[in-house]
Design a protein around this motif. Structure first.
Motif, PDB file in Angstrom:
ATOM      1  N   VAL A  45       0.806  -1.195   0.024  1.00  0.00           N
ATOM      2  CA  VAL A  45       0.030  -0.119  -0.090  1.00  0.00           C
ATOM      3  C   VAL A  45       0.943   1.208  -0.083  1.00  0.00           C
ATOM      4  CG1 VAL A  45      -1.929   1.372   1.234  1.00  0.00           C
ATOM      5  CG2 VAL A  45      -1.836  -1.314   1.133  1.00  0.00           C
ATOM      6  N   ALA A  46       0.940   1.823  -1.094  1.00  0.00           N
ATOM      7  CA  ALA A  46       1.905   2.962  -1.417  1.00  0.00           C
ATOM      8  C   ALA A  46       1.459   4.246  -0.691  1.00  0.00           C
ATOM      9  CB  ALA A  46       2.210   3.197  -2.867  1.00  0.00           C
ATOM     10  N   SER A  47       0.206   4.233  -0.363  1.00  0.00           N
ATOM     11  CA  SER A  47      -0.366   5.611   0.146  1.00  0.00           C
ATOM     12  C   SER A  47      -0.053   5.619   1.816  1.00  0.00           C
ATOM     13  CB  SER A  47      -1.964   5.611  -0.233  1.00  0.00           C
ATOM     14  OG  SER A  47      -2.537   4.521   0.556  1.00  0.00           O
ATOM     15  N   ILE A  48       0.518   4.709   2.401  1.00  0.00           N
ATOM     16  CA  ILE A  48       0.606   4.483   3.921  1.00  0.00           C
ATOM     17  C   ILE A  48       2.064   5.172   3.936  1.00  0.00           C
ATOM     18  CG2 ILE A  48       0.887   3.244   6.092  1.00  0.00           C
ATOM     19  CD1 ILE A  48      -1.346   1.626   5.002  1.00  0.00           C
ATOM     20  N   ALA A  49       2.260   6.171   4.600  1.00  0.00           N
ATOM     21  CA  ALA A  49       3.489   6.636   4.795  1.00  0.00           C
ATOM     22  C   ALA A  49       4.523   5.821   5.771  1.00  0.00           C
ATOM     23  CB  ALA A  49       3.697   7.961   5.672  1.00  0.00           C
ATOM     24  N   PRO A  50       5.830   5.597   5.535  1.00  0.00           N
ATOM     25  CA  PRO A  50       6.700   4.643   6.401  1.00  0.00           C
ATOM     26  C   PRO A  50       6.546   4.853   7.824  1.00  0.00           C
ATOM     27  CG  PRO A  50       7.850   5.622   4.581  1.00  0.00           C
ATOM     28  CD  PRO A  50       6.431   6.271   4.390  1.00  0.00           C
ATOM     29  N   ALA A  51       6.542   6.183   8.361  1.00  0.00           N
ATOM     30  CA  ALA A  51       6.376   6.227   9.778  1.00  0.00           C
ATOM     31  C   ALA A  51       4.879   5.627  10.382  1.00  0.00           C
ATOM     32  CB  ALA A  51       6.218   7.794   9.961  1.00  0.00           C
ATOM     33  N   GLN A  52       3.838   5.851   9.536  1.00  0.00           N
ATOM     34  CA  GLN A  52       2.619   5.454   9.659  1.00  0.00           C
ATOM     35  C   GLN A  52       2.542   3.596   9.931  1.00  0.00           C
ATOM     36  OE1 GLN A  52       0.022   6.721  11.091  1.00  0.00           O
ATOM     37  NE2 GLN A  52      -1.292   5.131  11.078  1.00  0.00           N
ATOM     38  N   ARG A  53       3.387   3.316   8.756  1.00  0.00           N
ATOM     39  CA  ARG A  53       3.506   1.781   8.545  1.00  0.00           C
ATOM     40  C   ARG A  53       4.205   1.102   9.733  1.00  0.00           C
ATOM     41  NH1 ARG A  53       5.932   1.716   3.656  1.00  0.00           N
ATOM     42  NH2 ARG A  53       4.030   1.639   2.829  1.00  0.00           N
ATOM     43  N   GLU A  54       5.359   1.936  10.177  1.00  0.00           N
ATOM     44  CA  GLU A  54       5.926   1.313  11.570  1.00  0.00           C
ATOM     45  C   GLU A  54       5.086   1.446  12.512  1.00  0.00           C
ATOM     46  OE1 GLU A  54       8.735  -0.482  11.572  1.00  0.00           O
ATOM     47  OE2 GLU A  54       8.515  -0.205   9.346  1.00  0.00           O
ATOM     48  N   ALA A  55       4.443   2.444  12.894  1.00  0.00           N
ATOM     49  CA  ALA A  55       3.345   2.896  14.071  1.00  0.00           C
ATOM     50  C   ALA A  55       2.644   1.545  13.959  1.00  0.00           C
ATOM     51  CB  ALA A  55       2.941   3.935  13.821  1.00  0.00           C
ATOM     52  N   LEU A  56       1.996   1.304  12.812  1.00  0.00           N
ATOM     53  CA  LEU A  56       0.793   0.054  12.837  1.00  0.00           C
ATOM     54  C   LEU A  56       1.461  -1.362  13.149  1.00  0.00           C
ATOM     55  CD1 LEU A  56      -0.980   1.261   9.381  1.00  0.00           C
ATOM     56  CD2 LEU A  56      -1.725   1.223  11.918  1.00  0.00           C
ATOM     57  N   LEU A  57       2.829  -1.144  12.719  1.00  0.00           N
ATOM     58  CA  LEU A  57       3.544  -2.656  12.907  1.00  0.00           C
ATOM     59  C   LEU A  57       3.613  -2.787  14.543  1.00  0.00           C
ATOM     60  CD1 LEU A  57       5.742  -3.039   9.834  1.00  0.00           C
ATOM     61  CD2 LEU A  57       3.673  -4.404  10.384  1.00  0.00           C
ATOM     62  N   ALA A  58       4.098  -1.507  14.965  1.00  0.00           N
ATOM     63  CA  ALA A  58       4.347  -1.633  16.553  1.00  0.00           C
ATOM     64  C   ALA A  58       3.045  -2.089  17.056  1.00  0.00           C
ATOM     65  CB  ALA A  58       4.967  -0.373  17.140  1.00  0.00           C
ATOM     66  N   GLN A  59       1.957  -1.464  16.726  1.00  0.00           N
ATOM     67  CA  GLN A  59       0.800  -1.764  17.533  1.00  0.00           C
ATOM     68  C   GLN A  59       0.501  -3.096  17.227  1.00  0.00           C
ATOM     69  OE1 GLN A  59      -2.349   0.958  15.996  1.00  0.00           O
ATOM     70  NE2 GLN A  59      -1.096   2.727  16.520  1.00  0.00           N
ATOM     71  N   ALA A  60       0.614  -3.816  16.065  1.00  0.00           N
ATOM     72  CA  ALA A  60       0.418  -5.153  15.734  1.00  0.00           C
ATOM     73  C   ALA A  60       1.250  -5.852  16.721  1.00  0.00           C
ATOM     74  CB  ALA A  60       0.495  -5.526  14.523  1.00  0.00           C
ATOM     75  N   ALA A  61       2.442  -5.800  16.757  1.00  0.00           N
ATOM     76  CA  ALA A  61       3.371  -6.532  17.745  1.00  0.00           C
ATOM     77  C   ALA A  61       2.959  -6.356  19.230  1.00  0.00           C
ATOM     78  CB  ALA A  61       5.067  -5.922  17.506  1.00  0.00           C
ATOM     79  N   SER A  62       2.857  -5.328  19.709  1.00  0.00           N
ATOM     80  CA  SER A  62       2.348  -4.817  20.976  1.00  0.00           C
ATOM     81  C   SER A  62       0.787  -5.946  21.168  1.00  0.00           C
ATOM     82  CB  SER A  62       1.905  -3.635  21.197  1.00  0.00           C
ATOM     83  OG  SER A  62       1.514  -3.492  22.543  1.00  0.00           O
ATOM     84  N   ALA A  63       0.036  -6.134  20.411  1.00  0.00           N
ATOM     85  CA  ALA A  63      -1.160  -6.815  20.480  1.00  0.00           C
ATOM     86  C   ALA A  63      -0.812  -8.159  20.366  1.00  0.00           C
ATOM     87  CB  ALA A  63      -2.377  -6.649  19.219  1.00  0.00           C
ATOM     88  N   VAL A  64       0.000  -8.771  19.524  1.00  0.00           N
ATOM     89  CA  VAL A  64       0.314 -10.078  19.753  1.00  0.00           C
ATOM     90  C   VAL A  64       1.068 -10.469  20.919  1.00  0.00           C
ATOM     91  CG1 VAL A  64       1.907 -11.670  18.623  1.00  0.00           C
ATOM     92  CG2 VAL A  64       0.431 -10.094  17.238  1.00  0.00           C
ATOM     93  N   GLY A  65       1.998  -9.710  21.584  1.00  0.00           N
ATOM     94  CA  GLY A  65       2.450  -9.821  22.607  1.00  0.00           C
ATOM     95  C   GLY A  65       1.840  -9.822  24.040  1.00  0.00           C
ATOM     96  N   GLU A  66       0.631  -8.874  24.116  1.00  0.00           N
ATOM     97  CA  GLU A  66      -0.246  -8.640  25.063  1.00  0.00           C
ATOM     98  C   GLU A  66      -1.355  -9.397  25.088  1.00  0.00           C
ATOM     99  OE1 GLU A  66      -0.845  -4.470  25.578  1.00  0.00           O
ATOM    100  OE2 GLU A  66       1.513  -4.008  25.517  1.00  0.00           O
ATOM    101  N   GLN A  67      -1.934  -9.917  23.975  1.00  0.00           N
ATOM    102  CA  GLN A  67      -3.234 -10.558  23.733  1.00  0.00           C
ATOM    103  C   GLN A  67      -3.212 -11.818  22.985  1.00  0.00           C
ATOM    104  OE1 GLN A  67      -6.058  -9.045  25.121  1.00  0.00           O
ATOM    105  NE2 GLN A  67      -4.707  -7.300  25.922  1.00  0.00           N
ATOM    106  N   THR A  68      -2.755 -11.768  21.946  1.00  0.00           N
ATOM    107  CA  THR A  68      -2.798 -13.072  21.019  1.00  0.00           C
ATOM    108  C   THR A  68      -1.774 -14.289  21.599  1.00  0.00           C
ATOM    109  OG1 THR A  68      -2.921 -11.561  19.159  1.00  0.00           O
ATOM    110  CG2 THR A  68      -2.452 -13.888  19.011  1.00  0.00           C
TER     111      THR A  68
END
Length: 79
Positions: A45-68
């Motif tokens: 998805v080219a329309s997602i800025a790199p910083a936003q992409r990294e923020a989303l990935l950090a949120q996902a990693a947090s969710a995996v570690g804390e919930q999944t």
């Protein structure tokens, strides 16, 4: 409810599921199959800025570690 009525999956199916769950729990959350899948999809998805992409990935990693991962670990816990 089904277990109370004596309906349970075959032992071999349960052992196979446990092996798969352990494999899911092994990598660090940021390296999990869930986060890596999201990383690949976000990369398309080219329309997602790199910083936003990294923020989303950090949120996902947090969710995996804390919930999944804890939820999967509970599936492995005895009785």
């Amino acid at each position: 409810m089904q277990a109370r009525q004596g309906v349970v999956p075959p032992q071999v199916a349960l052992e196979g599921a446990a092996t798969q769950i352990r494999a899911l729990l092994k990598p660090a959350p940021a390296d999990s199959v869930f986060v890596q899948s999201l990383r690949r999809k976000l990369g398309k998805v080219a329309s997602i800025a790199p910083a936003q992409r990294e923020a989303l990935l950090a949120q996902a990693a947090s969710a995996v570690g804390e919930q999944t991962n804890p939820a999967y670990a509970r599936l492995l816990a005895p009785g």
